[in-house]
Design an enzyme around this catalytic site. Structure first.
Site, short mmCIF file in Angstrom:
data_model
loop_
_atom_site.label_atom_id
_atom_site.label_comp_id
_atom_site.label_asym_id
_atom_site.label_seq_id
_atom_site.Cartn_x
_atom_site.Cartn_y
_atom_site.Cartn_z
N LYS A 11 0.76 -1.26 0.16
CA LYS A 11 -0.06 -0.13 0.04
C LYS A 11 0.78 1.21 0.01
O LYS A 11 2.01 1.03 0.32
CB LYS A 11 -1.07 0.00 1.23
CG LYS A 11 -2.03 -1.15 1.33
CD LYS A 11 -3.00 -0.88 2.31
CE LYS A 11 -3.91 -1.93 2.38
NZ LYS A 11 -5.00 -1.63 3.20
N TYR A 51 -12.51 -1.87 -3.85
CA TYR A 51 -13.27 -1.92 -2.48
C TYR A 51 -14.51 -1.73 -2.55
O TYR A 51 -15.24 -1.53 -1.41
CB TYR A 51 -12.31 -0.97 -1.51
CG TYR A 51 -11.01 -1.19 -1.11
CD1 TYR A 51 -10.95 -2.46 -0.40
CD2 TYR A 51 -10.16 -0.62 -1.56
CE1 TYR A 51 -9.62 -2.50 0.32
CE2 TYR A 51 -8.66 -0.91 -0.86
CZ TYR A 51 -8.63 -1.89 -0.09
OH TYR A 51 -7.36 -2.19 0.29
N ASN A 114 -1.91 0.45 6.68
CA ASN A 114 -1.54 -0.78 7.13
C ASN A 114 -0.42 -1.43 6.26
O ASN A 114 -0.44 -2.93 6.39
CB ASN A 114 -2.65 -1.67 7.60
CG ASN A 114 -3.64 -2.13 6.63
OD1 ASN A 114 -3.61 -1.76 5.63
ND2 ASN A 114 -4.60 -3.01 7.14
N HIS A 117 -2.40 -5.36 1.70
CA HIS A 117 -3.65 -5.96 1.68
C HIS A 117 -3.47 -7.31 1.10
O HIS A 117 -2.54 -7.88 0.38
CB HIS A 117 -4.53 -5.35 0.85
CG HIS A 117 -5.74 -6.26 0.13
ND1 HIS A 117 -6.86 -5.98 0.83
CD2 HIS A 117 -6.07 -6.98 -0.93
CE1 HIS A 117 -7.68 -7.09 0.24
NE2 HIS A 117 -7.16 -7.45 -0.81
N GLU A 128 -9.94 -10.74 -7.30
CA GLU A 128 -8.86 -9.54 -6.96
C GLU A 128 -7.90 -9.90 -7.94
O GLU A 128 -7.14 -8.74 -8.62
CB GLU A 128 -8.36 -9.73 -5.72
CG GLU A 128 -9.74 -9.13 -4.68
CD GLU A 128 -9.17 -9.52 -3.18
OE1 GLU A 128 -9.98 -8.94 -2.44
OE2 GLU A 128 -7.84 -9.76 -2.84
P1 CMP Z 1 -7.71 -4.26 3.55
O1 CMP Z 1 -7.33 -5.79 3.91
O2 CMP Z 1 -7.11 -3.53 2.44
O3 CMP Z 1 -9.36 -4.24 3.39
C1 CMP Z 1 -10.04 -3.07 3.57
C2 CMP Z 1 -9.06 -1.82 4.53
O4 CMP Z 1 -9.91 -0.84 5.11
C3 CMP Z 1 -8.45 -2.70 5.44
O5 CMP Z 1 -7.42 -3.47 4.96
C4 CMP Z 1 -8.03 -1.30 6.21
O6 CMP Z 1 -6.81 -0.83 5.80
C5 CMP Z 1 -8.92 -0.32 5.76
N1 CMP Z 1 -9.59 0.38 6.98
C6 CMP Z 1 -9.57 1.60 7.36
N2 CMP Z 1 -10.45 1.63 8.43
C7 CMP Z 1 -10.84 0.61 8.83
C8 CMP Z 1 -11.80 0.12 9.68
N3 CMP Z 1 -12.25 1.03 10.73
N4 CMP Z 1 -11.94 -1.21 9.86
C9 CMP Z 1 -11.37 -2.13 9.14
N5 CMP Z 1 -10.52 -1.61 8.10
C10 CMP Z 1 -10.34 -0.42 7.85
#
Ligand code: CMP
Length: 140
Positions: A11, A51, A114, A117, A128
Site C-alpha cells: 500500500k 473496495y 496498514n 492487503h 482480485e
Molecule cells: P484491507 O485488507 O485492504 O481491506 C479494507 C481496508 O480498509 C483494510 O485493509 C484497512 O486498511 C481499511 N480500514 C480503514 N479503516 C478501517 C476500519 N475501521 N476497520 C477495518 N478496516 C479499515
C-alpha cells in the site's frame, strides 16, 4: 497441501517509505513466490471498484483517498495454502493487534495505513487477481 494463489497489495504508506523490497522479502521468507508484480498508481475508479464491498462502511471514502495517494505494488503470490500463509505473515488488520514478526506489526502505521492487503479467501483471490492482471501477466 495444495499450491494456490493469492492477491497482495503493497500500500501507499509502504511504497512512500521505500519498503517494497522489505515487504516482499517478508512474503518470500514466509514461503510465498511472487508470480506477477506491477507498480501502479490506482485511479479513483479502480480503488472504488476494488473496495466496492466496503462501499457502505464509514471509512470507505478515506480508504479510497488513501489508496490513490501514492503508487501501490499489486502482486500475485503463489505457495502452499497461499491465502492463509499470506494472512498469517500480514498480521491483524489493525497493527495494534498484529503479532510480533508480522508485516503489519513491523511496518504498519495505522488501521488504514496498514502497509499490505491480502485476499481473505480463494474465491476472492481469483476475483482480485482478475481485477488487476491478465492471465498472460502471471508467470508461475
Ligand atoms: P484491507 O485488507 O485492504 O481491506 C479494507 C481496508 O480498509 C483494510 O485493509 C484497512 O486498511 C481499511 N480500514 C480503514 N479503516 C478501517 C476500519 N475501521 N476497520 C477495518 N478496516 C479499515
Amino acid at each position: 497441501m495444495a499450491v494456490t494463489r493469492t492477491f497482495s497489495i503493497i500500500k501507499p504508506d509502504a511504497t512512500r517509505r521505500n519498503l517494497t523490497g522489505a515487504v516482499t522479502a517478508m512474503l518470500e521468507d514466509a514461503g510465498l513466490r511472487v508470480v506477477a508484480s506491477k507498480r501502479i498508481h490506482m485511479t479513483r475508479e479502480q480503488a472504488e471498484g476494488f473496495y466496492a464491498v466496503h462501499r457502505e462502511r464509514p471509512f470507505f471514502s478515506e480508504l479510497v483517498d488513501f489508496m490513490i495517494s501514492a503508487p501501490v505494488v499489486v502482486q500475485v503470490l503463489e505457495g502452499e495454502d497461499a491465502v492463509k500463509r499470506n494472512r498469517d505473515v500480514m498480521g491483524a488488520t489493525n497493527p495494534a493487534d498484529a503479532a510480533e514478526g508480522t508485516i503489519r506489526k513491523t511496518y504498519a502505521e495505522s488501521i488504514e495505513a496498514n502497509s499490505v492487503h491480502g485476499s481473505d479467501s480463494d474465491e476472492n483471490a481469483a476475483i482480485e487477481i482478475a481485477f488487476f492482471f491478465k492471465p498472460e501477466e502471471i508467470v508461475g
